[in-house]
Motif scaffolding. Structure first.
Motif, PDB file in Angstrom:
ATOM      1  N   TYR A 180       0.802  -1.227   0.000  1.00 60.59           N
ATOM      2  CA  TYR A 180       0.000   0.000   0.000  1.00 60.59           C
ATOM      3  C   TYR A 180       0.835   1.278   0.000  1.00 60.59           C
ATOM      4  CZ  TYR A 180       0.630   0.050   5.171  1.00 60.59           C
ATOM      5  OH  TYR A 180       1.134   0.062   6.448  1.00 60.59           O
ATOM      6  N   ASP A 181       2.121   1.144   0.330  1.00 59.67           N
ATOM      7  CA  ASP A 181       2.985   2.344   0.272  1.00 59.67           C
ATOM      8  C   ASP A 181       4.318   2.027  -0.386  1.00 59.67           C
ATOM      9  OD1 ASP A 181       4.146   0.757   2.144  1.00 59.67           O
ATOM     10  OD2 ASP A 181       4.251   2.267   3.717  1.00 59.67           O
ATOM     11  N   VAL A 207      -4.016   2.940   9.355  1.00 60.56           N
ATOM     12  CA  VAL A 207      -2.692   3.207   8.780  1.00 60.56           C
ATOM     13  C   VAL A 207      -2.661   2.816   7.312  1.00 60.56           C
ATOM     14  CG1 VAL A 207      -0.255   2.552   8.876  1.00 60.56           C
ATOM     15  CG2 VAL A 207      -1.540   2.946  10.986  1.00 60.56           C
ATOM     16  N   GLU A 208      -3.259   1.697   6.995  1.00 66.78           N
ATOM     17  CA  GLU A 208      -3.269   1.256   5.607  1.00 66.78           C
ATOM     18  C   GLU A 208      -4.129   2.178   4.734  1.00 66.78           C
ATOM     19  OE1 GLU A 208      -3.466  -3.438   5.689  1.00 66.78           O
ATOM     20  OE2 GLU A 208      -4.181  -2.553   7.583  1.00 66.78           O
ATOM     21  N   ILE A 243      -9.229  -3.600   7.323  1.00 59.31           N
ATOM     22  CA  ILE A 243      -7.837  -3.096   7.245  1.00 59.31           C
ATOM     23  C   ILE A 243      -7.753  -1.913   8.197  1.00 59.31           C
ATOM     24  CG2 ILE A 243      -7.297  -3.892   4.902  1.00 59.31           C
ATOM     25  CD1 ILE A 243      -7.892  -1.052   3.905  1.00 59.31           C
ATOM     26  N   SER A 244      -6.520  -1.556   8.506  1.00 58.35           N
ATOM     27  CA  SER A 244      -6.314  -0.534   9.537  1.00 58.35           C
ATOM     28  C   SER A 244      -6.358   0.887   8.954  1.00 58.35           C
ATOM     29  CB  SER A 244      -4.974  -0.751  10.219  1.00 58.35           C
ATOM     30  OG  SER A 244      -3.923  -0.516   9.293  1.00 58.35           O
ATOM     31  N   VAL A 300       6.184  -0.431   0.355  1.00 59.45           N
ATOM     32  CA  VAL A 300       7.023  -1.248   1.237  1.00 59.45           C
ATOM     33  C   VAL A 300       6.173  -2.243   2.037  1.00 59.45           C
ATOM     34  CG1 VAL A 300       8.680  -1.200   3.153  1.00 59.45           C
ATOM     35  CG2 VAL A 300       8.688   0.629   1.442  1.00 59.45           C
ATOM     36  N   GLN A 301       5.027  -1.811   2.449  1.00 60.45           N
ATOM     37  CA  GLN A 301       4.217  -2.602   3.369  1.00 60.45           C
ATOM     38  C   GLN A 301       2.973  -3.152   2.656  1.00 60.45           C
ATOM     39  OE1 GLN A 301       4.565  -0.809   7.606  1.00 60.45           O
ATOM     40  NE2 GLN A 301       4.373   0.978   6.256  1.00 60.45           N
ATOM     41  N   PHE A 302       2.652  -4.337   3.047  1.00 63.34           N
ATOM     42  CA  PHE A 302       1.509  -4.993   2.418  1.00 63.34           C
ATOM     43  C   PHE A 302       0.221  -4.710   3.195  1.00 63.34           C
ATOM     44  CE2 PHE A 302       5.073  -7.497   0.903  1.00 63.34           C
ATOM     45  CZ  PHE A 302       4.747  -7.753  -0.425  1.00 63.34           C
ATOM     46  N   PHE A 303      -0.854  -4.655   2.383  1.00 59.79           N
ATOM     47  CA  PHE A 303      -2.148  -4.702   3.054  1.00 59.79           C
ATOM     48  C   PHE A 303      -2.240  -6.019   3.839  1.00 59.79           C
ATOM     49  CE2 PHE A 303      -3.357  -1.798  -0.473  1.00 59.79           C
ATOM     50  CZ  PHE A 303      -3.910  -0.773   0.270  1.00 59.79           C
ATOM     51  N   ASN A 304      -2.916  -5.944   4.946  1.00 62.93           N
ATOM     52  CA  ASN A 304      -3.096  -7.160   5.739  1.00 62.93           C
ATOM     53  C   ASN A 304      -4.540  -7.220   6.251  1.00 62.93           C
ATOM     54  OD1 ASN A 304      -2.691  -9.503   7.185  1.00 62.93           O
ATOM     55  ND2 ASN A 304      -1.828  -8.451   8.970  1.00 62.93           N
ATOM     56  N   PRO A 305      -5.450  -7.565   5.360  1.00 57.42           N
ATOM     57  CA  PRO A 305      -6.839  -7.670   5.820  1.00 57.42           C
ATOM     58  C   PRO A 305      -6.952  -8.759   6.903  1.00 57.42           C
ATOM     59  CG  PRO A 305      -6.720  -7.666   3.429  1.00 57.42           C
ATOM     60  CD  PRO A 305      -5.346  -7.879   3.926  1.00 57.42           C
TER      61      PRO A 305
END
Lengths: 63, 681
Positions: free
Chosen positions: A17-18, A38-39, A35-36, A20-25
């Motif tokens: 999503y940015d 932050v995401e 999702i959070s 570097v970091q993956f979405f984590n549903p």
């Protein structure tokens, strides 16, 4: 947290999503996917800006 | 003023005095005809009237001279006889005209123009003659009280001096021979010799009356001041003569001698000949000329040799030589360049080494030249060149990047003309730690404090001889996910390098990374079963959050008998496990902050250290390491994240088992690291 449909959750699996970091549903105790914040607000991929329209909903984690 | 009567009286008196006039009369021609016994030559006066013109009175009196052609010769009076009479009459008439023209002190004047009219066969006496009008002009003042003069006699001058003026040749001519003789007797005599002499009587002689005396010439000798005779000239006596002295000649030579000037000088005169200025010039096609006056001095300026910035580098007196003016320039060997490295921007503290990624200040100092361009570069230990700076400044700052650690050299070369470069070098060693350097470079750490902290950490761990025990070190420095993900031990962006993969909600900051406790975690990709041995493993988590929650801070869970995880406090339950079975044993690590290290160095004991203190020593048999990777900020529960924590993670590592000392050293180094970064708890 921001609730997802099943289809939406599938769309986000394996997606950064940015850069570097993956979405984590994650699924809550009710079986809903979330999702959070932050995401949602950290997403820089315009293709996924639709998540900004996701509804906030109370997330109740699994015990 | 003479009256008409007085005028007539003067004419009559003159006529009576004339030797040739026999009779004089006055009147008209008719009155003449009526006059008997006329004697000839006869002067007859006729009044012709007059006039007044301004302030002059004019009287016109006709004078007629009658001469008789001799009777008896009547019929024979040829032209010759009549002409004889006419000529005589004309002469007599002219006597009168001449007399009155001469004025003789009288008040009147006559007009010198007169018409002589002749006549023949006139009157009954058969006369011939001449007639003219005598015009007498007198000043007339219009005085009404005009008193006529009395007397009829002519002033004595008329009949005395005038008629016997012997200076008048006509008077002499009229003298008779007797009169001449009488005059000679009266005025003649014997003449004595004359004396002739010059003005100073140096010459004197006599000459008989009527004699001839040639006077000798004067001899004029002209000499110069040296008594040289210039000329001799004979000048007739008493004559003046111009003696011309010859001009002198002035000739001016130079020292060769070459004749420069010839000029004439008048005798006794002064001339001012001028000698032209001499010309001074450089070689055949002169680009410079000047003049110097004769016998003057021209001082030539010194020759200068200038360098490219205009500074004088050589002065030389001009001394001509056969092959030209030469001076010898010494090579610019004095031009030099020094280069120095300093730890401060003020260039006060020189250094010869610097840590990788540190900032070094370089400065060059040119001597005897003025560079316009500088090039700084570094040659590393492998001989590779790294450009540092190229530009007009003589100094620059250099952040030691990309250079291989080791002894190399800083070089600076400079030029002032773009062609000729002068340089120097400085031995300079890039120090620091290659592993730290690699990590900092990979993570893009630019903050020098962070760089220094990392380097110090690595060096310390190496100094403590525990560096090699680490499989993964996550310093969590840089403030972003892209910086936090790197493994200090192997900073490659690869799963195989145990680079973190973030998922879910994690907030990254300079203090660490804070998971949301709902879905945020990081996968280390490090599978204990693949990396560590069952009897040797250690893991650590640096929490900056004190919280009591049901979460796992880091760990891997395959099943209840194969776990490796750290939990500060699982909501009051002291779950632990290091290559062992899951168990609630030992202490709670509260507050849940600081560095928590769990270590196994054998198959029977697990030890837990919090902030350098040994908290638990537990006898727990080792089991096989977990076959799933270790997650940070959550538990890898057999392949899926679970038990998300909210504790901010500021450091973590996975290593082989540490002894107490090693654990203490690790804790000390890590705590110092956190302290340096200002985030220690």
């Amino acid at each position: 947290m921001y609730r997802l449909t099943i289809e939406q959750k599938e769309l986000l699996i394996g997606v950064l999503y940015d850069g570097v970091q993956f979405f984590n549903p994650v699924k809550d105790i009710n079986g809903d996917w979330f999702i959070s914040e932050v995401e949602v607000f950290g997403c820089t991929d315009t293709e996924y800006y639709w998540i900004r329209r996701l509804a906030w909903s109370e997330y109740v984690p699994n015990p | 003023m003479l009256t008409l009567n007085q005028i007539h009286a003067q004419i009559v008196t003159l006529a009576n005095a004339h030797f040739q006039i026999a009779e004089v009369g006055m009147g008209t021609i008719a009155e003449l005809q009526g006059k008997p016994d006329r004697l000839y030559p006869l002067l007859w006066l006729s009044n012709e009237g007059g006039s007044l013109e301004d302030n002059y009175k004019v009287d016109n009196i006709r004078l007629t001279m009658f001469g008789r052609v001799i009777a008896g010769e009547e019929g024979q009076d040829d032209d010759a006889s009549e002409i004889e009479v006419l000529s005589d009459m004309q002469l007599i008439l002219l006597d009168f005209l001449n007399y009155f023209h001469q004025q003789h002190g009288q008040e009147y004047v006559t007009d010198k123009a007169a018409t002589l009219e002749h006549f023949t066969e006139r009157t009954n006496d058969r006369t011939a003659g001449y007639s003219c009008v005598l015009e007498l002009k007198q000043f007339y003042d219009w005085n009404k009280c005009q008193i006529p003069q009395s007397g009829a006699s002519i002033p004595p001058s008329v009949d005395g001096l005038t008629l016997y003026d012997f200076c008048d040749q006509s008077v002499i001519d009229r003298l008779t021979a007797t009169q001449v003789s009488c005059l000679e007797d009266e005025f003649g005599g014997v003449c004595v010799d004359a004396t002739v002499h010059n003005s100073d009587n140096s010459y004197s002689t006599t000459v008989a009356s009527g004699g001839d005396l040639p006077l000798p010439d004067n001899v004029i000798t002209l000499k110069d001041t040296a008594a040289n005779v210039l000329s001799t000239t004979n000048v007739p006596a008493t004559n003046a003569a111009d003696i011309e002295a010859p001009d002198g000649t002035v000739q001016i030579y130079n020292s060769v001698p070459t004749l420069l000037l010839t000029q004439g000088v008048a005798s006794g005169g002064t001339e001012s000949p001028t000698i032209g200025d001499s010309r001074v010039q450089n070689n055949a096609t002169p680009t410079w000329t000047d003049t110097v006056e004769a016998e003057g001095t021209l001082t030539l300026a010194q020759a200068k040799a200038l360098d490219s910035d205009g500074a004088t580098t050589l002065l030389a007196d001009y001394i001509p030589a056969a092959d030209g003016f030469m001076f010898t320039c010494t090579p610019g060997s004095s031009a030099s360049l020094s280069v120095g490295a300093y730890s401060d921007a003020g260039f006060t503290t020189p250094i010869t080494e610097g840590d990788a990624l540190a900032t070094v200040y370089l400065k060059s100092v040119p001597t005897d030249f003025t560079p316009t361009s500088y090039l700084f570069f570094y040659e590393d230990v492998n001989g590779d060149l790294w450009k540092i700076y190229h530009g007009a400044n003589d100094n620059t700052s250099w952040t030691i990047t990309n250079a291989v650690l080791g002894a190399g050299g800083v070089y600076c070369i400079a030029t002032e003309d773009g062609d000729n470069w002068i340089g120097n070098d400085l031995d300079f060693e890039v120090t620091g730690d290659v592993d730290a350097y690699a990590f900092i470079s990979a993570a893009g750490i630019t903050d020098t404090t962070q760089q220094s902290a990392i380097t110090t950490l690595v060096l310390q761990l190496k100094a403590d001889s525990i560096w090699s025990k680490f499989h993964a070190i996550y310093p969590v420095v840089g403030g972003t996910a892209s910086a936090h993900k790197y493994n200090l031990k192997d900073p490659r962006d690869l799963d195989a390098a145990f680079r973190l993969t973030f998922s879910g909600g994690i907030t990254h900051a300079s203090t660490g990374m804070t998971p949301n406790g709902s879905n945020g975690y990081a996968d280390t990709h490090l599978i204990p079963l693949s990396v560590v041995s069952a009897n040797s493993v250690s893991i650590a988590y640096y929490s900056r959050t004190n919280i009591n929650e049901s979460s796992v801070d880091m760990g891997s869970y395959a099943n209840t008998t194969n776990v490796t995880f750290l939990i500060y406090n699982y909501a009051g339950v002291a779950y632990k496990g290091l290559n062992s079975s899951q168990g609630n044993r030992g202490s709670l690590f509260t507050p849940t902050t600081g560095l928590l290290i769990g270590s196994r160095i054998n198959g029977t004991v697990e030890k837990y250290y919090q902030n350098g203190s040994l908290i638990d020593t537990l006898n727990v048999a080792a089991t096989a390491p977990s076959p799933v990777s270790i997650f940070l900020m959550a538990l890898d529960f057999n392949g899926s994240p679970a038990n998300y924590t909210t504790k901010e993670c500021a450091f973590s590592f996975i290593a082989d088992g540490f002894t107490d000392t090693e654990a203490a050293n690790a804790e000390s180094a890590i705590q110092a690291f956190q302290t340096t970064l200002g985030r220690n708890v």
